[in-house]
Design a protein around this motif. Structure first.
Motif, PDB file in Angstrom:
ATOM      1  N   GLY A 219       0.807  -1.211   0.000  1.00 10.66           N
ATOM      2  CA  GLY A 219       0.000   0.000   0.000  1.00 10.66           C
ATOM      3  C   GLY A 219       0.839   1.260   0.000  1.00 10.66           C
ATOM      4  O   GLY A 219       0.358   2.332  -0.351  1.00 10.66           O
ATOM      5  N   ALA A 220       2.116   1.140   0.418  1.00 10.60           N
ATOM      6  CA  ALA A 220       3.028   2.279   0.347  1.00 10.60           C
ATOM      7  C   ALA A 220       3.602   2.369  -1.064  1.00 10.60           C
ATOM      8  O   ALA A 220       3.814   1.361  -1.719  1.00 10.60           O
ATOM      9  CB  ALA A 220       4.159   2.113   1.360  1.00 10.60           C
ATOM     10  N   ALA A 221       3.866   3.586  -1.496  1.00 14.51           N
ATOM     11  CA  ALA A 221       4.488   3.751  -2.809  1.00 14.51           C
ATOM     12  C   ALA A 221       5.959   3.392  -2.774  1.00 14.51           C
ATOM     13  O   ALA A 221       6.537   2.993  -3.774  1.00 14.51           O
ATOM     14  CB  ALA A 221       4.315   5.186  -3.291  1.00 14.51           C
ATOM     15  N   ASN A 222       6.571   3.535  -1.571  1.00 10.80           N
ATOM     16  CA  ASN A 222       8.013   3.344  -1.449  1.00 10.80           C
ATOM     17  C   ASN A 222       8.374   2.455  -0.265  1.00 10.80           C
ATOM     18  O   ASN A 222       7.718   2.498   0.779  1.00 10.80           O
ATOM     19  CB  ASN A 222       8.722   4.689  -1.260  1.00 10.80           C
ATOM     20  CG  ASN A 222       8.343   5.712  -2.308  1.00 10.80           C
ATOM     21  OD1 ASN A 222       7.628   6.660  -2.016  1.00 10.80           O
ATOM     22  ND2 ASN A 222       8.812   5.517  -3.532  1.00 10.80           N
ATOM     23  N   SER A 223       9.429   1.677  -0.451  1.00  6.65           N
ATOM     24  CA  SER A 223      10.114   1.000   0.647  1.00  6.65           C
ATOM     25  C   SER A 223      11.496   1.638   0.747  1.00  6.65           C
ATOM     26  O   SER A 223      12.230   1.692  -0.246  1.00  6.65           O
ATOM     27  CB  SER A 223      10.248  -0.499   0.385  1.00  6.65           C
ATOM     28  OG  SER A 223       8.976  -1.120   0.348  1.00  6.65           O
ATOM     29  N   VAL A 224      11.834   2.122   1.930  1.00  2.62           N
ATOM     30  CA  VAL A 224      13.101   2.826   2.143  1.00  2.62           C
ATOM     31  C   VAL A 224      13.997   1.967   3.026  1.00  2.62           C
ATOM     32  O   VAL A 224      13.548   1.451   4.061  1.00  2.62           O
ATOM     33  CB  VAL A 224      12.873   4.204   2.805  1.00  2.62           C
ATOM     34  CG1 VAL A 224      14.192   4.949   2.974  1.00  2.62           C
ATOM     35  CG2 VAL A 224      11.878   5.034   2.003  1.00  2.62           C
ATOM     36  N   VAL A 225      15.246   1.808   2.626  1.00  6.05           N
ATOM     37  CA  VAL A 225      16.228   1.085   3.429  1.00  6.05           C
ATOM     38  C   VAL A 225      17.358   2.048   3.756  1.00  6.05           C
ATOM     39  O   VAL A 225      17.939   2.672   2.852  1.00  6.05           O
ATOM     40  CB  VAL A 225      16.774  -0.152   2.676  1.00  6.05           C
ATOM     41  CG1 VAL A 225      17.782  -0.896   3.553  1.00  6.05           C
ATOM     42  CG2 VAL A 225      15.628  -1.079   2.265  1.00  6.05           C
ATOM     43  N   TRP A 226      17.676   2.166   5.069  1.00  9.58           N
ATOM     44  CA  TRP A 226      18.666   3.162   5.491  1.00  9.58           C
ATOM     45  C   TRP A 226      19.522   2.644   6.639  1.00  9.58           C
ATOM     46  O   TRP A 226      19.024   1.991   7.561  1.00  9.58           O
ATOM     47  CB  TRP A 226      17.971   4.442   5.931  1.00  9.58           C
ATOM     48  CG  TRP A 226      18.923   5.423   6.583  1.00  9.58           C
ATOM     49  CD1 TRP A 226      19.879   6.166   5.973  1.00  9.58           C
ATOM     50  CD2 TRP A 226      19.006   5.724   7.981  1.00  9.58           C
ATOM     51  NE1 TRP A 226      20.567   6.923   6.902  1.00  9.58           N
ATOM     52  CE2 TRP A 226      20.048   6.666   8.140  1.00  9.58           C
ATOM     53  CE3 TRP A 226      18.301   5.286   9.106  1.00  9.58           C
ATOM     54  CZ2 TRP A 226      20.399   7.191   9.386  1.00  9.58           C
ATOM     55  CZ3 TRP A 226      18.660   5.801  10.347  1.00  9.58           C
ATOM     56  CH2 TRP A 226      19.688   6.744  10.478  1.00  9.58           C
ATOM     57  N   HIS A 227      20.811   2.922   6.534  1.00 11.12           N
ATOM     58  CA  HIS A 227      21.746   2.796   7.655  1.00 11.12           C
ATOM     59  C   HIS A 227      22.880   3.782   7.403  1.00 11.12           C
ATOM     60  O   HIS A 227      23.335   3.930   6.262  1.00 11.12           O
ATOM     61  CB  HIS A 227      22.299   1.372   7.788  1.00 11.12           C
ATOM     62  CG  HIS A 227      23.075   1.182   9.062  1.00 11.12           C
ATOM     63  ND1 HIS A 227      24.427   1.466   9.154  1.00 11.12           N
ATOM     64  CD2 HIS A 227      22.687   0.776  10.299  1.00 11.12           C
ATOM     65  CE1 HIS A 227      24.826   1.238  10.388  1.00 11.12           C
ATOM     66  NE2 HIS A 227      23.797   0.824  11.105  1.00 11.12           N
ATOM     67  N   PRO A 228      23.372   4.479   8.449  1.00 11.63           N
ATOM     68  CA  PRO A 228      24.372   5.524   8.227  1.00 11.63           C
ATOM     69  C   PRO A 228      25.761   5.012   7.892  1.00 11.63           C
ATOM     70  O   PRO A 228      26.623   5.805   7.476  1.00 11.63           O
ATOM     71  CB  PRO A 228      24.384   6.276   9.561  1.00 11.63           C
ATOM     72  CG  PRO A 228      23.992   5.241  10.568  1.00 11.63           C
ATOM     73  CD  PRO A 228      22.960   4.395   9.856  1.00 11.63           C
ATOM     74  N   GLY A 229      26.018   3.716   8.069  1.00 12.08           N
ATOM     75  CA  GLY A 229      27.360   3.209   7.842  1.00 12.08           C
ATOM     76  C   GLY A 229      28.348   3.838   8.804  1.00 12.08           C
ATOM     77  O   GLY A 229      28.090   3.952  10.002  1.00 12.08           O
ATOM     78  N   SER A 230      29.494   4.284   8.301  1.00  9.92           N
ATOM     79  CA  SER A 230      30.528   4.882   9.156  1.00  9.92           C
ATOM     80  C   SER A 230      30.250   6.344   9.482  1.00  9.92           C
ATOM     81  O   SER A 230      30.962   6.941  10.289  1.00  9.92           O
ATOM     82  CB  SER A 230      31.897   4.767   8.485  1.00  9.92           C
ATOM     83  OG  SER A 230      31.901   5.429   7.227  1.00  9.92           O
ATOM     84  N   ARG A 231      29.221   6.942   8.881  1.00  9.96           N
ATOM     85  CA  ARG A 231      28.886   8.332   9.186  1.00  9.96           C
ATOM     86  C   ARG A 231      28.277   8.413  10.581  1.00  9.96           C
ATOM     87  O   ARG A 231      27.337   7.673  10.896  1.00  9.96           O
ATOM     88  CB  ARG A 231      27.905   8.888   8.139  1.00  9.96           C
ATOM     89  CG  ARG A 231      28.555   9.120   6.782  1.00  9.96           C
ATOM     90  CD  ARG A 231      27.527   9.352   5.692  1.00  9.96           C
ATOM     91  NE  ARG A 231      26.741   8.149   5.459  1.00  9.96           N
ATOM     92  CZ  ARG A 231      27.158   7.136   4.705  1.00  9.96           C
ATOM     93  NH1 ARG A 231      28.333   7.168   4.124  1.00  9.96           N
ATOM     94  NH2 ARG A 231      26.411   6.082   4.539  1.00  9.96           N
ATOM     95  N   PRO A 232      28.787   9.300  11.442  1.00 10.93           N
ATOM     96  CA  PRO A 232      28.333   9.325  12.840  1.00 10.93           C
ATOM     97  C   PRO A 232      26.900   9.817  12.973  1.00 10.93           C
ATOM     98  O   PRO A 232      26.443  10.672  12.214  1.00 10.93           O
ATOM     99  CB  PRO A 232      29.319  10.283  13.509  1.00 10.93           C
ATOM    100  CG  PRO A 232      29.805  11.172  12.400  1.00 10.93           C
ATOM    101  CD  PRO A 232      29.835  10.310  11.166  1.00 10.93           C
ATOM    102  N   ALA A 249       8.126   1.982   5.476  1.00 11.71           N
ATOM    103  CA  ALA A 249       7.033   2.195   4.520  1.00 11.71           C
ATOM    104  C   ALA A 249       6.870   3.689   4.342  1.00 11.71           C
ATOM    105  O   ALA A 249       6.824   4.440   5.320  1.00 11.71           O
ATOM    106  CB  ALA A 249       5.738   1.588   5.047  1.00 11.71           C
ATOM    107  N   ALA A 250       6.784   4.159   3.084  1.00 13.12           N
ATOM    108  CA  ALA A 250       6.755   5.600   2.836  1.00 13.12           C
ATOM    109  C   ALA A 250       6.029   5.932   1.542  1.00 13.12           C
ATOM    110  O   ALA A 250       5.872   5.095   0.647  1.00 13.12           O
ATOM    111  CB  ALA A 250       8.183   6.152   2.781  1.00 13.12           C
ATOM    112  N   CYS A 251       5.601   7.173   1.452  1.00 13.78           N
ATOM    113  CA  CYS A 251       5.207   7.812   0.191  1.00 13.78           C
ATOM    114  C   CYS A 251       5.943   9.137   0.187  1.00 13.78           C
ATOM    115  O   CYS A 251       5.632  10.027   0.994  1.00 13.78           O
ATOM    116  CB  CYS A 251       3.700   8.047   0.111  1.00 13.78           C
ATOM    117  SG  CYS A 251       2.703   6.553   0.000  1.00 13.78           S
ATOM    118  N   CYS A 252       6.947   9.269  -0.668  1.00  7.87           N
ATOM    119  CA  CYS A 252       7.828  10.425  -0.579  1.00  7.87           C
ATOM    120  C   CYS A 252       8.398  10.765  -1.946  1.00  7.87           C
ATOM    121  O   CYS A 252       8.230  10.019  -2.920  1.00  7.87           O
ATOM    122  CB  CYS A 252       8.956  10.161   0.420  1.00  7.87           C
ATOM    123  SG  CYS A 252       9.991   8.726   0.034  1.00  7.87           S
TER     124      CYS A 252
END
Length: 274
Positions: A219-232, A249-252
């Motif tokens: 039902g969401a237009a977007n699936s977002v995957v995020w992790h900052p990695g080595s960025r603090p 889950a997002a619509c963006c």
């Protein structure tokens, strides 16, 4: 952080200058923050916690962890540089409208009124979790809306987990500032911030914990995957940050919504064991 009382029921406590609602049920433990109407903790009986939450919270700022409600915009505001990232909802106190408890679980309904906007978060917790975000406005003209249920899933080690279900899906890589297409299972090596044009069932596979979470963004237009990695991250150490992966889950962006007066937008995020 979310110490159980040992007695079934609900109780309000104060923690790091926030009001928290702790839930002790025969099937699970959970915690909500009044600020943000935010589910911070969910742990079915005899399982590891499903959600990650930072140990330190910025005074007066958003709580990093659980499932923040990004609303009524996602990321930076498109026109006001001084307005908070991800909107006002996660900084505002919500009203708990009602809560029902039975043998199967707990259902809660939170609400936030902001100018001509009204947003409601409905939560169903039991053997799994389901969050439904409903938005509407009474402005005389159509308004733009982008939103997300920005879940932080707890994992053994972010570099050792995989996300299945995005194979072949197109999206945009915000770190590389380029369009992308996912090739095979998604693994995080040194950071990830990708917005996929996809809504549906994803699998977060954690072999070290022998756990597979099925995360439904249907039902969401977007699936977002995020992790900052080595960025603090502010007030989050590197070792602590290794313990989460954000799948949302997002619509963006280009998939933001235009709501007519009285029209309703619904965003749902569900999870269960695979």
């Amino acid at each position: 952080m979310f110490a159980p009382s040992g007695e079934p029921g609900l109780r309000w406590v104060s923690h790091q200058q926030r009001d928290l609602l702790l839930i002790e049920h025969s099937r699970f433990q959970a915690a909500f923050s009044r600020q943000g109407g935010q589910l911070l903790h969910f742990q079915p009986r005899d399982q590891r916690p499903w959600l990650w939450c930072a140990s330190h919270w910025q005074r007066g700022g958003a709580i990093r962890g659980g499932v923040p409600v990004c609303w009524p915009w996602f990321g930076r505001h498109p026109g006001e540089s001084g307005w908070p990232s991800h909107g006002w909802a996660r900084l505002s106190d919500w009203e708990l409208l009602d809560c029902t408890v039975d043998e199967q679980g707990v259902r809660l309904r939170w609400q936030l009124q902001l100018c001509d906007w009204q947003v409601t978060l409905e939560a169903e917790l039991g053997e799994g979790m389901r969050l439904r975000l409903r938005s509407s406005h009474q402005d005389s003209e159509s308004c733009q809306l982008s939103h997300a249920l920005h879940a932080y899933w707890r994992v053994s080690d972010v570099v050792r987990v995989t996300v299945l279900g995005l194979e072949g899906v197109h999206g945009h890589d915000l770190l590389r500032r380029a369009d992308c297409q996912q090739r095979g299972a998604l693994r995080v090596e040194n950071g990830c911030h990708r917005i996929f044009r996809h809504g549906g069932l994803l699998q977060l596979q954690d072999l070290a914990w022998q756990r597979s979470l099925l995360i439904d963004t249907q039902g969401a237009a977007n699936s977002v995957v995020w992790h900052p990695g080595s960025r603090p991250l502010t007030d989050v150490g590197w070792s602590e940050a290794l313990g989460f992966l954000s799948v949302q889950a997002a619509c963006c962006g280009a998939d933001s919504l235009i709501l007519k007066p009285g029209e309703e937008a619904v965003l749902v995020l569900q999870a269960r064991l695979g």
